[in-house]
Design a protein around this motif. Structure first.
Motif, short mmCIF file in Angstrom:
data_model
loop_
_atom_site.label_atom_id
_atom_site.label_comp_id
_atom_site.label_asym_id
_atom_site.label_seq_id
_atom_site.Cartn_x
_atom_site.Cartn_y
_atom_site.Cartn_z
N LYS A 162 -26.91 -102.61 -60.29
CA LYS A 162 -25.59 -103.31 -59.38
C LYS A 162 -25.04 -102.27 -58.50
CE LYS A 162 -21.20 -105.44 -60.05
NZ LYS A 162 -20.09 -105.93 -61.15
N TYR A 163 -25.00 -100.84 -59.03
CA TYR A 163 -24.52 -99.76 -57.96
C TYR A 163 -25.38 -99.47 -57.04
CZ TYR A 163 -24.16 -94.93 -56.77
OH TYR A 163 -24.25 -93.81 -56.14
N LEU A 164 -26.81 -99.37 -57.16
CA LEU A 164 -27.65 -99.33 -56.07
C LEU A 164 -27.58 -100.50 -55.23
CD1 LEU A 164 -30.69 -98.11 -58.16
CD2 LEU A 164 -29.09 -96.66 -56.97
N SER A 165 -27.64 -101.57 -55.66
CA SER A 165 -27.62 -102.79 -54.83
C SER A 165 -26.20 -102.76 -53.94
CB SER A 165 -27.55 -104.13 -55.44
OG SER A 165 -27.33 -105.26 -54.73
N ASN A 166 -25.29 -102.41 -54.57
CA ASN A 166 -23.81 -102.47 -53.86
C ASN A 166 -23.96 -101.05 -52.69
OD1 ASN A 166 -22.67 -104.47 -54.79
ND2 ASN A 166 -21.39 -103.09 -56.51
N ARG A 167 -24.55 -100.05 -53.11
CA ARG A 167 -24.39 -98.90 -52.22
C ARG A 167 -25.66 -99.30 -50.97
NH1 ARG A 167 -27.17 -93.35 -53.99
NH2 ARG A 167 -29.09 -94.66 -54.03
N SER A 168 -26.71 -99.92 -51.17
CA SER A 168 -27.58 -100.33 -50.33
C SER A 168 -26.83 -101.37 -49.34
CB SER A 168 -28.68 -100.86 -50.71
OG SER A 168 -29.71 -101.58 -49.77
N ARG A 169 -26.23 -102.34 -49.61
CA ARG A 169 -25.37 -103.25 -48.94
C ARG A 169 -24.65 -102.64 -47.95
NH1 ARG A 169 -24.76 -106.82 -53.49
NH2 ARG A 169 -22.69 -106.57 -53.37
N GLU A 221 -33.05 -105.34 -66.08
CA GLU A 221 -32.27 -105.87 -67.20
C GLU A 221 -31.68 -104.76 -68.30
OE1 GLU A 221 -30.51 -108.99 -69.19
OE2 GLU A 221 -31.75 -109.21 -67.25
N LYS A 222 -32.43 -103.57 -68.23
CA LYS A 222 -31.95 -102.71 -69.09
C LYS A 222 -31.14 -101.77 -68.40
CE LYS A 222 -34.51 -99.00 -71.68
NZ LYS A 222 -35.56 -98.31 -72.02
N ALA A 278 -42.16 -105.53 -64.42
CA ALA A 278 -41.71 -104.29 -65.06
C ALA A 278 -40.35 -104.21 -64.03
CB ALA A 278 -42.68 -103.33 -64.39
N ASN A 279 -40.16 -104.52 -62.90
CA ASN A 279 -38.92 -104.34 -62.17
C ASN A 279 -37.64 -105.15 -62.96
OD1 ASN A 279 -39.97 -102.68 -60.30
ND2 ASN A 279 -40.50 -104.35 -58.74
N LYS A 280 -38.14 -106.49 -63.24
CA LYS A 280 -36.92 -107.27 -63.97
C LYS A 280 -36.61 -106.39 -65.34
CE LYS A 280 -38.33 -111.77 -62.29
NZ LYS A 280 -39.01 -113.03 -62.62
N LYS A 281 -37.52 -106.02 -66.06
CA LYS A 281 -37.14 -105.40 -67.34
C LYS A 281 -36.61 -104.22 -66.89
CE LYS A 281 -39.55 -103.76 -71.27
NZ LYS A 281 -40.77 -103.50 -72.07
#
Length: 59
Positions: free
Chosen positions: A22-29, A15-16, A9-12
Motif C-alpha cells: 500500500k505504501y509503495l502504491s501510494n508513493r507511486s501515485r 498479500e504477505k 508470486a506477485n499476489k502472494k
C-alpha cells in the motif's frame, strides 16, 4: 517463470506485505501526480504539507 506464475508470486507477496505494498502504491501515485498533473497551486500546497510533515517527523 511464465507470466501466470509471476502473477501468482506477485499476489502472494502483496498479500504477505499488505502495508508495504500500500505504501509503495501510494508513493507511486503521488509521484505520478506531481510529475504529470499537478498545477502550480497544487505544488504550493504540497510544499507546505511537506514542511509540516518534516517538522512532525523531526519532533
Amino acid at each position: 517463470m511464465d507470466s501466470s506464475k509471476q502473477t501468482e508470486a506477485n499476489k502472494k507477496w502483496q498479500e504477505k506485505n499488505k502495508e508495504y505494498a500500500k505504501y509503495l502504491s501510494n508513493r507511486s501515485r503521488s509521484r505520478s501526480f506531481i510529475k504529470n498533473q499537478s498545477t502550480r497551486e497544487d505544488l504550493e500546497e504540497l510544499k507546505q504539507l511537506i514542511k509540516e510533515r518534516e517538522s512532525k517527523l523531526n519532533e
